[in-house]
Design an enzyme around this catalytic site. Structure first.
Site, short mmCIF file in Angstrom:
data_model
loop_
_atom_site.label_atom_id
_atom_site.label_comp_id
_atom_site.label_asym_id
_atom_site.label_seq_id
_atom_site.Cartn_x
_atom_site.Cartn_y
_atom_site.Cartn_z
N ASN A 9 0.86 -1.19 0.00
CA ASN A 9 0.00 0.00 0.00
C ASN A 9 0.90 1.24 0.00
O ASN A 9 1.50 1.56 1.02
CB ASN A 9 -0.90 -0.03 1.25
N TRP A 10 0.97 1.89 -1.14
CA TRP A 10 1.87 3.05 -1.27
C TRP A 10 1.27 4.31 -0.67
O TRP A 10 1.90 5.36 -0.68
CB TRP A 10 2.24 3.28 -2.74
N LYS A 11 0.06 4.23 -0.22
CA LYS A 11 -0.63 5.37 0.39
C LYS A 11 -0.51 6.62 -0.50
O LYS A 11 -0.41 6.49 -1.71
CB LYS A 11 -0.08 5.65 1.80
N HIS A 94 -9.75 0.67 4.80
CA HIS A 94 -8.44 0.83 5.46
C HIS A 94 -8.62 1.73 6.68
O HIS A 94 -9.47 2.63 6.68
CB HIS A 94 -7.45 1.45 4.47
N GLU A 96 -7.05 4.18 7.75
CA GLU A 96 -6.98 5.63 7.50
C GLU A 96 -8.27 6.15 6.88
O GLU A 96 -8.67 7.28 7.12
CB GLU A 96 -5.75 5.94 6.62
N GLU A 166 -5.64 -5.43 10.49
CA GLU A 166 -4.67 -4.35 10.71
C GLU A 166 -5.04 -3.59 11.98
O GLU A 166 -5.89 -2.68 11.93
CB GLU A 166 -4.70 -3.37 9.53
N GLY A 172 2.07 1.96 11.00
CA GLY A 172 3.06 3.04 10.93
C GLY A 172 3.72 3.37 12.26
O GLY A 172 4.33 4.42 12.41
N SER A 212 3.04 -2.24 10.42
CA SER A 212 4.49 -2.23 10.70
C SER A 212 5.21 -3.50 10.26
O SER A 212 6.14 -3.96 10.92
CB SER A 212 4.74 -1.95 12.19
N GLY A 233 2.68 -1.31 4.35
CA GLY A 233 2.62 0.11 4.04
C GLY A 233 4.01 0.66 3.77
O GLY A 233 4.58 0.45 2.70
N GLY A 234 4.59 1.31 4.78
CA GLY A 234 5.88 2.00 4.62
C GLY A 234 6.96 1.17 3.93
O GLY A 234 7.66 1.68 3.04
C1 PEP Z 1 -0.95 0.00 5.82
O1 PEP Z 1 -0.83 1.01 5.17
O2 PEP Z 1 -1.94 -0.72 5.64
C2 PEP Z 1 0.08 -0.34 6.80
C3 PEP Z 1 -0.04 -1.46 7.43
O3 PEP Z 1 1.12 0.54 7.00
P1 PEP Z 1 2.54 0.22 7.71
O4 PEP Z 1 3.04 -1.08 7.14
O5 PEP Z 1 3.39 1.40 7.35
O6 PEP Z 1 2.28 0.10 9.17
#
Ligand code: PEP
Length: 259
Positions: A9-11, A94, A96, A166, A172, A212, A233-234
């Protein structure tokens, strides 16, 4: 055995040009493995151009969100109908979207339905906040989100859904639940799917973990029984690290096959 699903997920990072460079770099670094499906979810604008660049045998593409009406006077929205033919997957609900944009359960369930109606796969995200966790409400929260998100979905359609667990507090932050905590939630989710759609659907649905994830914890997270993939994500924005995550996923798959 279903393929392991690793979703990046590049957000809201990387404009169209940078997204193209990241895809180029990933296509050189990420090995293709038969038992692993890798999905890249860039922003909606980049999705269109990446769909012309991507090798779909190496990567599938996903959208991070969509609107549930097919078309109409909905300023700023992109419908599932418009994503059809470009994206293979759509992330729905998600954390967010739920917490920053206050997306309602009603919208989330309509979105899951719209994604499937338009021939794509939905990745429905569920997860508790830190407060809900400390109040001992994790099981109840994820069960409610699951039941609500699938409210419009038939037993045939549920095969087009994956669930991503999640925890909001893990996204994050560098904090990750223990394998036992993840396993407990995985059991809650499969039990509820079994109640709603039967044992076979509960066994077959893919349950991912997200929050994470990085190259160091991938092996441990993917070794949790019942976890069929990861939502990253990151770490998915760094080509070397994402490639290392895929290699570890492959190693776990090989180990499972030899058991
Ligand atoms: C996500 O964006 O769904 C996510 C899990 O982010 P991260 O891996 O950065 O915690």
């Amino acid at each position: 055995m279903a393929k392991k699903l690793i979703v990046g997920n590049w957000k809201m990072y990387n404009n169209t040009q940078k997204a193209s460079l990241l895809l180029h770099s990933l296509s050189e670094k990420v090995e293709t493995h038969r038992d692993i499906e890798v999905v890249l979810c860039p922003n909606t604008l980049a999705l269109q151009s990446l769909s012309l660049q991507v090798n779909r045998r190496q990567f599938k593409l996903g959208a991070q969100n969509c609107y549930w009406r097919d078309e109409g006077a909905f300023t700023g929205e992109v419908s599932a109908t418009m994503l059809r033919g470009i994206a293979d997957y759509v992330i729905v609900g998600h954390s967010e979207r739920r917490h920053v944009f206050r997306e309602a359960e009603r919208d989330i369930r309509q979105k899951v339905q719209a994604v499937i109606r338009n021939g794509m796969q939905a990745i429905l995200c569920v997860g508790e906040t830190a407060r809900e966790r400390s109040d001992g409400e994790t099981a109840e929260v994820v069960r409610d989100q699951l039941v609500s998100g699938l409210a419009n979905i038939t037993s045939e359609e549920v095969a087009s859904v994956s669930i991503a667990y999640e925890p909001v507090w893990a996204i994050g932050t560098g904090s990750v639940p223990t394998p036992a905590d993840i396993r407990a939630v995985e059991k809650v989710l499969r039990k509820e799917i079994s109640v709603l759609y039967g044992k076979k659907a509960a066994e077959e649905i893919r349950i991912l973990y997200g929050g994470s994830v990085n190259a160091e914890n991938t092996t441990e997270l993917l070794s949790v029984k019942g976890v069929d993939g990861l939502l990253v994500g990151g770490a998915s924005l760094k080509a070397d690290e994402f490639a290392a995550i895929i290699e570890q996923a492959f190693a776990v798959t090989k180990k499972d096959a030899n058991k």
